[in-house]
Design a protein around this motif. Structure first.
Motif, PDB file in Angstrom:
ATOM      1  N   ARG A   1       1.875   1.994  -2.467  1.00  0.00           N
ATOM      2  CA  ARG A   1       1.018   3.088  -1.990  1.00  0.00           C
ATOM      3  C   ARG A   1       0.903   4.168  -3.032  1.00  0.00           C
ATOM      4  O   ARG A   1      -0.169   4.717  -3.263  1.00  0.00           O
TER       5      ARG A   1
ATOM      6  N   ASP B   1      -1.308  -4.329   3.986  1.00  0.00           N
ATOM      7  CA  ASP B   1      -0.888  -3.277   4.907  1.00  0.00           C
ATOM      8  C   ASP B   1       0.218  -2.434   4.297  1.00  0.00           C
ATOM      9  O   ASP B   1       0.294  -1.231   4.533  1.00  0.00           O
ATOM     10  N   ARG B   2       1.082  -3.093   3.508  1.00  0.00           N
ATOM     11  CA  ARG B   2       2.146  -2.313   2.865  1.00  0.00           C
ATOM     12  C   ARG B   2       1.589  -1.479   1.718  1.00  0.00           C
ATOM     13  O   ARG B   2       2.241  -0.577   1.221  1.00  0.00           O
TER      14      ARG B   2
ATOM     15  N   GLN C   1       6.487   0.224  -4.897  1.00  0.00           N
ATOM     16  CA  GLN C   1       5.907   1.334  -4.145  1.00  0.00           C
ATOM     17  C   GLN C   1       4.401   1.340  -4.359  1.00  0.00           C
ATOM     18  O   GLN C   1       3.845   2.190  -5.044  1.00  0.00           O
TER      19      GLN C   1
ATOM     20  N   ARG D   1      -0.601  -8.807   5.227  1.00  0.00           N
ATOM     21  CA  ARG D   1       0.643  -8.068   5.447  1.00  0.00           C
ATOM     22  C   ARG D   1       0.986  -7.237   4.224  1.00  0.00           C
ATOM     23  O   ARG D   1       1.409  -6.092   4.328  1.00  0.00           O
ATOM     24  N   LEU D   2       0.789  -7.825   3.026  1.00  0.00           N
ATOM     25  CA  LEU D   2       1.090  -7.071   1.807  1.00  0.00           C
ATOM     26  C   LEU D   2       0.092  -5.929   1.648  1.00  0.00           C
ATOM     27  O   LEU D   2       0.455  -4.810   1.273  1.00  0.00           O
TER      28      LEU D   2
ATOM     29  N   ASN E   1      12.826  -4.212   0.616  1.00  0.00           N
ATOM     30  CA  ASN E   1      11.419  -4.347   0.978  1.00  0.00           C
ATOM     31  C   ASN E   1      11.177  -5.452   1.995  1.00  0.00           C
ATOM     32  O   ASN E   1      10.051  -5.911   2.150  1.00  0.00           O
TER      33      ASN E   1
ATOM     34  N   GLU F   1       7.548 -10.595  -3.880  1.00  0.00           N
ATOM     35  CA  GLU F   1       6.490 -10.741  -2.874  1.00  0.00           C
ATOM     36  C   GLU F   1       6.384 -12.187  -2.405  1.00  0.00           C
ATOM     37  O   GLU F   1       6.149 -12.453  -1.226  1.00  0.00           O
TER      38      GLU F   1
END
Ligand SMILES: Nc1ncnc2c1ncn2[C@@H]1O[C@H](COP(=O)(O)OP(=O)(O)O)[C@@H](O)[C@H]1O
Ligand SMILES: [Mg+2]
Lengths: 581, 271, 321
Positions: free
Chosen positions: A252, A72-73, A250, A69-70, C109, C86
């Motif tokens: 990406r 994917d982010r 952020q 999941r992370l 987030n 996270e």
């Protein structure tokens, strides 16, 4: 005709009586026994470290969903402000370049003081060696933190951090290179009545120059990657942007920055390989042994370069017999281009980072002041928190090194040009390694924190994955240096590839493997500091927090402990290495 | 096992290196009969090593065909190639033993082709093989050096380990590439003696490249001379004089004067 | 300081406190509905402002929590919030002590969390802090925000709330663009910003309030009266203890009850967790606090608004908020 007719007496067996029966086990001399004991202790340490860091395969599998999941982010990567990224990337490269220059300038005299065969006095070689190890013991991130606090945010702090932490490796390898020279020329020059300094200039420098250049280029590559993380603590360059994106989660965009870094790392690696080949010659001995030296080290080739070819070229090239200037042979031309080119880049680097060389010089005074503050007055800093942190750091480093090497060993065989089953495997593997080396440990650590929670466990995973790139590269390089002959012989017996790798390659590369393994432990102890940033265990949190709160005595105390740990591992590894040669 | 007929058959073999800039072998036709002891002679660089390395597919011919033990080598790969290599022993000028391993383990590595899976350490080989390897070491006179690291041996001893390793392989054909070129004359004689004696005892076909003409004439049944990649001499050894053999080492000079280039050629080209 | 149990939390390793044998465990769970409670909880902490004084850490907090809930606690600290956020998103952290900005980032987030209480320095005080602009007392040129035009101004770093975001908003309010109208410098820390002002590297500098009024003076780095406060920002919401809202409701209620009523110096001293009811003796966190006070998620809307006003262009760390 004659040989056959020689009378053959009854042949007496050469097999010693005790070996005539029984199962033929190899004998165990005491050195082997000690090595076995060390190996056993190491095995116990690994088991302990795995327990101490709470490693668990099931937890890894359970965390896979969160990991994904992370991820994917984090994907797809995004490029924002590409021009700004590129500008900062170049700033970072220039920081690394100046930092490397600083390291080289300090390392050359230091290495001559430290090397056994050139030191003016044993009273100088001891401290010089100690200083070199100390520089290696201090994590670059902590250097940067200290300098940011001492001289303010910006590239200067980054350059100093890069420069000083590089001394630990550059000066050591320089000293090794000096100790491995051929003493002949120097003695010949001394015999003419020349002074020691002149004898070194004429008899030693030409011999070590190729190694010196090769090592500096290798370090430039490392420095460039290091400098991308230093921005995290405000030490300038592209790391500043990386930190900004990471602190906003952020990913990406952060990975967009990483992609640019990958391209630049590749470019730097490509260029420095070309330079190494261009000016150090195609002779394998002048630079190929480098990876052995890097890993700490092997009595390497003597760095003679392609002497014969140079002599031939020089005798062919015409030169002016009036002025007796040396002719512009290809090698001399290349050397000149390299020398002036480096100087030009250096000048441009100062100009583009708006750094005055004078400021660089005066900053050393400020560093000295900080350094004196780092000396602990007493043991009040030594709390149970610190002890626990150190123990945990040790456990993380041991576990991470073991796991990292378990991954690196098979990979290295795929990434070695001479062993890889196919060309594309080699290229594919090598590019993965570059990407791995450019990916900041922090991003890897965050991924594992998400998968398995906070603590030393994700720290171990992040460090082991994070060092795979570097370890595999060193291992693969040493595999590329094994001699082909014995491999041909083993292949000629009709072996499979795997059998050949075990019997033809591994024994030859074994000393380099061991050196690399011990070197990686060393690196992991230092880089585990960074794990404190994301809560992934070890002494890092205390060290970073102590630096942020200006608790200099605690910083100094912890650094002394790290130094002691790195130093004792180095001594032990030196001995082990000697036994395995 | 005794094979009848030809163990090696070369037809029109040509080998180029560096995109044709070097022609190492040129239209070589050669048949080697089973049980024969053939010696290859020729100047350094004349293509002896290249020829031998074709016989176990360490090289592939640019054109032409190579048949070894009845099999077209070019078509072999994977398990078939390994099976052929197991049947063809190779002895190198530089010995090529793995220096950091013990003598025994080096000899044992010759048996890898008979085993499955990778091995590391003497103890990873079956007990019977360890015994077999020790007997072989004894046959080459090194039974007392079994656990010595092989790079601590002298050159002659190292080559004897390599011979033992090759015999360990149980080959049908043995190729030896200048096996004594790195040794002094005294030791050379002893090692060649050993090699040929063992091969005769085991009834193996041997192709050996050699520089020592006296040794060649002493042992060989047949002499094959190479010059610039071409076969220039192919005769039974019996009845050949030293002069006949030395002719292979002479080269026609453009000026017409004949000159023995053996020494300078060795020095300039190295090997 | 004398905690009743010796199993103190530490900075790095998991510190596991003995699961409570005390009767308090049941009192904390009013409806006795503990079947769905986990057997272990994880508390993580991130230093609120980078330069806060590092203190004896969270030992008392962890002790009270585990005694009252009868649940074991693992405690971790991280120097930066990315990892903790996270882990919170992945449900691997249950309670997280954030700074205000990191709380906002976490929720933006996708962390399912809410404040259970906000750190407060005195009982009943509004939990929050301010950013100050300081100049040397003997500098007569700088007396208002407008006076910094064309001067060298120290900020902390681009990610700092009180050291950059809030000052930036204040300046833009006055029509001052620090990029164009001043010579702005990032000092790297709140203390470095103030110290740069004192030693003359900057004409004025921003820092959070207690750095100016107490921390640097206590450390002996500056004298009282060395600097004057030129400007004060609006109050920024204080640091929240954040709780994962995917925990069982009864457990959430129990935790909230503990933070609001028991994790404060008065209760802790009265129940033998500390020697005396004062923030230095009673170490609840890495800051010297009285305890926690109730606030909801909307308490942080101010920061969210601030971020939206500044925009990602000026404040890259604000993006996505
Ligand atoms: N791998 C190679 N690449 C390029 N040229 C080669 C290679 N191997 C051999 N040669 C060339 O082929 C010729 C024959 O070499 P070689 O078979 O080694 O000769 P010999 O063993 O008789 O001394 C020489 O000119 C040599 O330079
Ligand atoms: Mg040859």
């Amino acid at each position: 005709m004659t040989l056959t007719e020689k009378p053959q007496g009854p042949r007496t067996s050469t097999i010693p009586p005790e070996m005539r029966s029984g199962s033929l086990r190899p004998p165990l001399p005491w050195r082997r026994k000690v090595l076995l004991v060390i190996a056993a202790v190491y095995a116990v340490a690994v088991v302990w470290a795995i327990g101490r860091t709470g490693l668990s395969i099931t937890a890894l599998f359970e965390g896979y969903g969160d990991f994904r999941r992370l991820l994917d982010r984090m994907l797809p990567i995004e490029f924002r402000n590409l021009s700004q990224i590129i500008r900062l990337a170049f700033e970072t490269f220039f920081m690394a370049f100046i930092g490397t220059a600083v390291a080289v300038v300090i390392s050359v005299p230091l290495a001559f003081f430290a090397a056994r065969n050139t030191t003016p006095s044993v009273f100088l070689s001891g401290p010089a060696r100690g200083f070199i190890v100390a520089m290696r013991a201090i994590p670059d991130l902590i250097f940067a933190l200290i300098f940011v606090r001492a001289i303010g945010i910006g590239v200067l702090a980054g350059i100093l951090a890069i420069g000083l932490s590089a001394i630990g490796m550059v000066a050591k390898l320089y000293a090794d290179a000096i100790e491995q020279i051929d003493e002949g020329p120097r003695e010949a020059i001394l015999a003419t009545g020349a002074s020691q300094v002149r004898a070194i200039l004429t008899g030693v420098i030409p011999q070590v120059l190729p190694s010196f250049i090769g090592i500096a280029l290798f370090r430039l590559d490392i420095n460039f990657r290091t400098s991308t993380i230093l921005g995290y603590v405000g030490a300038g360059g592209i790391g500043t942007l990386l930190q900004l994106y990471l602190s906003g989660l952020q990913y990406r965009k952060a990975l967009g920055v990483v992609a640019v870094i990958v391209v630049l790392v590749l470019a730097v690696e490509f260029i420095s390989a070309a330079i190494r080949k261009g000016i150090l010659g195609a002779d394998p001995h002048s630079h190929k042994r480098l990876s052995h030296r890097i890993a700490g080290l092997f009595p390497g080739g003597k760095g003679r370069g392609n002497v014969a070819a140079q002599a031939e070229a020089a005798s062919r090239a015409s030169f002016n017999r009036e002025t007796l200037r040396p002719p512009w042979t290809r090698d001399r031309r290349r050397m000149a281009i390299f020398g002036w080119g480096s100087l030009a880049v250096l000048v441009y680097a100062f100009w583009s980072t708006r750094l005055s060389p004078v400021r660089l010089f005066t900053s050393f005074g400020e560093i000295f002041v900080v350094a004196t503050r780092l000396v602990p007055r007493d043991l009040s800093w030594l709390s149970s928190v610190v002890v626990r942190g150190m123990v945990e750091t040790f456990a993380i480093a041991i576990a991470a090194t073991t796991i990292g090497l378990l991954i690196s060993f098979p990979l290295a065989f795929l990434c070695a040009r001479n062993v890889a089953p196919a060309r594309w495997v080699y290229y594919f593997g090598r590019s993965l390694l570059v990407m791995n080396r450019a990916l900041p440990d922090l991003i890897i650590a965050v991924l594992f924190v998400s998968a398995v929670g906070l603590g030393p466990f994700p720290g171990v995973m992040a460090l082991s994955i994070g060092t795979v790139g570097f370890a595999t590269k060193l291992l693969a390089d040493s595999i590329e240096e094994v001699s082909q002959g014995p491999r041909d012989a083993v292949t000629a017996a009709g072996t499979t590839r795997l059998q050949e790798a075990f019997t033809g390659v591994s024994p030859q590369a074994m000393p380099a493997f061991v050196s690399t393994a011990l070197y990686i432990v060393d690196i992991n102890i230092r880089s585990s500091t960074i794990l404190g940033i994301v809560g992934a265990g070890g002494i890092g949190f205390s060290l970073i927090q102590a630096t942020r709160t200006l608790n200099w005595e605690l910083v100094g105390g912890i650094l002394i402990l790290v130094f002691a740990m790195v130093y004792s591992i180095e001594r032990l590894s030196g001995w082990v290495r000697k036994q395995l040669l | 096992m005794q094979l009848s007929g030809d163990v090696v058959r070369l037809r029109g073999v040509r080998k180029e290196f560096d995109q044709g800039r070097v022609v190492a072998l040129d239209s070589v036709d050669l048949d080697i009969h089973a049980g024969e002891l053939t010696v290859l002679i020729g100047l350094s660089g004349s293509g002896k090593s290249t020829l031998l390395r074709h016989l176990n597919k360490l090289h592939v011919p640019t054109t032409g065909t190579v048949e070894v033990l009845g099999q077209p080598v070019a078509d072999l790969s994977g398990a078939n190639l390994r099976a052929l290599r197991r049947d063809v022993g190779f002895i190198f000028q530089q010995f090529n033993i793995v220096g950091r391993l013990s003598c025994l383990e080096n000899v044992l590595s010759g048996a890898l082709g008979r085993l499955r899976g990778p091995r590391y350490g003497v103890l990873s080989y079956p007990k019977s093989m360890r015994r077999e390897a020790l007997e072989l070491l004894d046959r080459v006179g090194l039974g007392d050096r079994a656990f010595q690291r092989s790079d601590t041996l002298s050159g002659g001893q190292q080559q004897r380990v390599a011979i033992a390793r090759t015999v360990m392989q149980k080959p049908k054909l043995v190729l030896a590439d200048e096996p004594v070129a790195s040794l002094d004359p005294e030791i050379s004689g002893q090692v060649m003696d050993l090699l040929f004696r063992i091969c005769t005892e085991e009834n193996l076909s041997v192709i050996c490249s050699l520089h020592q003409v006296d040794l060649a004439l002493g042992w060989a049944k047949r002499l094959v001379g190479l010059r610039d990649g071409q076969v220039v001499l192919d005769k039974p050894a019996e009845g050949l004089s030293t002069e006949d053999v030395m002719a292979v080492y002479k080269r026609l000079d453009p000026t017409g004067t004949k000159q023995n280039e053996y020494e300078p050629a060795m020095a300039a080209r190295g090997s | 300081m004398e905690a009743p149990a010796t199993a103190a939390a530490n900075n790095c390793g998991p510190a596991t406190t003995a699961a409570g044998g005390s009767g308090a465990a049941t009192t904390a769970a009013p409806n006795n509905d503990r079947a769905d409670w986990p057997t272990k909880l994880v508390l993580a902490a991130v230093p609120a402002e980078q330069d806060a004084q590092l203190q004896e850490s969270y030992s008392v907090t962890v002790q009270i929590l585990s005694d009252e809930l009868g649940i074991e606690f693992d405690f971790f600290q991280a120097a930066d919030y990315a990892g903790v956020i996270e882990a919170l998103i992945a449900g691997r952290v249950d309670l997280a002590q954030f700074g205000p900005f990191s709380y906002v980032i976490a929720t933006a987030n996708g962390a399912q969390a809410k404040p259970v209480g906000v750190m407060t320095s005195e009982k009943g005080a509004e939990p929050g802090y301010q950013s100050y602009l300081v100049a040397r007392t003997d500098n007569s040129e700088i007396n208002t925000l407008n006076d910094i035009l064309g001067k060298r101004v120290c900020f902390v770093d681009p990610g700092s709330t009180s050291g950059y975001l809030l000052p930036l908003a204040g300046l833009l309010d006055q029509g001052i663009d620090p990029e164009k109208d001043t010579n702005s410098i990032f000092a790297g820390g709140h203390d470095a910003s103030v110290l740069s002002v004192v030693n003359g590297d900057c004409d004025a500098g921003f820092a959070f309030d207690s750095m100016v009024t107490s921390l640097l003076i206590d450390r002996g780095e500056i004298e009282e009266g060395d600097v004057k406060i030129v400007w004060e920002s609006p109050i920024i919401a204080g640091s929240p203890m954040s709780m994962r809202t995917t925990l069982p409701q009864s457990l959430q209620d129990a935790i909230e009850e503990i933070f609001l009523n028991k994790i404060n110096v008065d209760w802790a001293a009265a129940n033998g967790y500390c020697d005396s009811p004062d923030p230095i003796a009673c170490s609840f966190s890495d800051e010297a606090i009285w305890g926690y006070t109730a606030k909801g998620d909307d308490f942080y809307d101010g920061i969210r608004l601030l971020c939206r006003e500044l925009g990602a262009e000026r404040a890259p760390s604000c993006e996505g908020i």
